[in-house]
Write a protein that holds these residues in place. Structure first.
Motif: not given
Length: 297
Positions: A129, A134, A136, A189, A289
């Motif tokens: 990522v 992204w 994923r 993540y 993220t």
């Protein structure tokens, strides 16, 4: 049993009629077409007054086409002919992707599983990522490790998903599922080691379960089965090895937040509250993220 149009079931205590579908609920509102008493949950707005679900479904409302003012779910969604269609499609997608995994092998799984940042020998490159992949966060929700993994998730999705979809409607249910899965992926993540891959629909399914818990509480049903299932899930999440607790917790919290907005939104601002909450959850996912990506690059 439905009462004939024009009948007036009166409550001995107050003299108010009771809803023809919910006989424990008093109401002072009647369908403008057939004069059945209808409670707030059953009444459907018409050009003048309200109509009952039967009159709307049959298209018998004066001046309205059969598709106008369709009956609504608890969350305000349109009642569909097949109220479990999205759940079936999601199950089918998970199963189809698993068949592709078996046919193609690890190369396919490595390409689409959730991975922060790592060198993947099978692909011969640095992936993750943090490298801008992204997608994923989304694709990993449809991948599974083995037969037990996929079929246990499909069984769980069918068990909880059909009830939630029926209560929310297709669009709201799909938003709940996808955002719950993304929330679980974002937390994984953020917390997991960057080279730790993860995959599975568990985060999204836990989100649906979180919404189911809110729904059961909203309807004042017995919460004991829900509490028992939460205990079992907690044991599995924190007691078994190779289980991403981050994805489970992130999905559960995200689903509970969205579910609360779906079933408790005020009628006059329902869409604003529901989709505004979805947008807020999505914004949090994006921010998390971005922050994690900044740490890894």
């Amino acid at each position: 049993m439905d009462q004939a149009p024009g009948s007036r079931p009166d409550d001995a205590r107050s003299g108010l009629p009771v809803c023809y579908r919910h006989t424990d609920r008093e109401t002072g509102v009647r369908c403008t077409r057939c004069e059945r008493p209808v409670c707030p949950e059953c009444m459907v707005s018409a050009s003048v007054g309200f109509q009952c679900p039967e009159c709307v479904r049959n298209g018998s409302g004066t001046g309205h086409a059969p598709t106008a003012n369709r009956p609504r779910t608890l969350a305000g969604g349109t009642v569909a002919a097949d109220p479990h269609l999205v759940t079936k499609v999601l199950m089918g997608l998970c199963l189809a992707v698993f068949v592709v995994q078996l046919a193609v092998g690890d190369r396919f799984t490595d390409r689409f599983s959730l991975l922060g940042l790592a060198y993947v020998p099978e692909l011969g490159s640095v992936e993750g990522v943090a490298e801008g992949q992204w997608y994923r966060l989304l694709t990993s929700m449809f991948l599974h490790l083995d037969y037990f993994h996929v079929f246990s998730n499909l069984l769980s999705l069918w068990f909880v998903g059909r009830y939630v979809e029926e209560a929310l409607g297709r669009t709201r249910y799909l938003a709940l599922y996808l955002l719950s899965g993304l929330a679980g992926g974002a937390l994984a993540y953020l917390v997991d080691a960057p080279n730790q891959p993860s995959l599975g629909a568990s985060g999204a399914i836990l989100g649906v379960f979180g919404a189911l818990a809110v729904l059961v509480r909203r309807q004042r049903y017995d919460m004991r089965p829900i509490v028992a299932m939460l205990v079992i899930m907690a044991i599995i999440t924190f007691g078994w090895s190779n289980v991403s607790w981050e994805a489970h917790v992130g999905g559960l919290v995200g689903g509970a937040v969205i579910g609360f907005a779906m079933v408790h939104a005020p009628r006059d601002r329902r869409a604003l509250v529901q989709y505004g909450t979805c947008a807020l959850v999505l914004a949090v996912i994006v921010v998390v993220t971005l922050l994690r990506t900044a740490q890894l690059t």
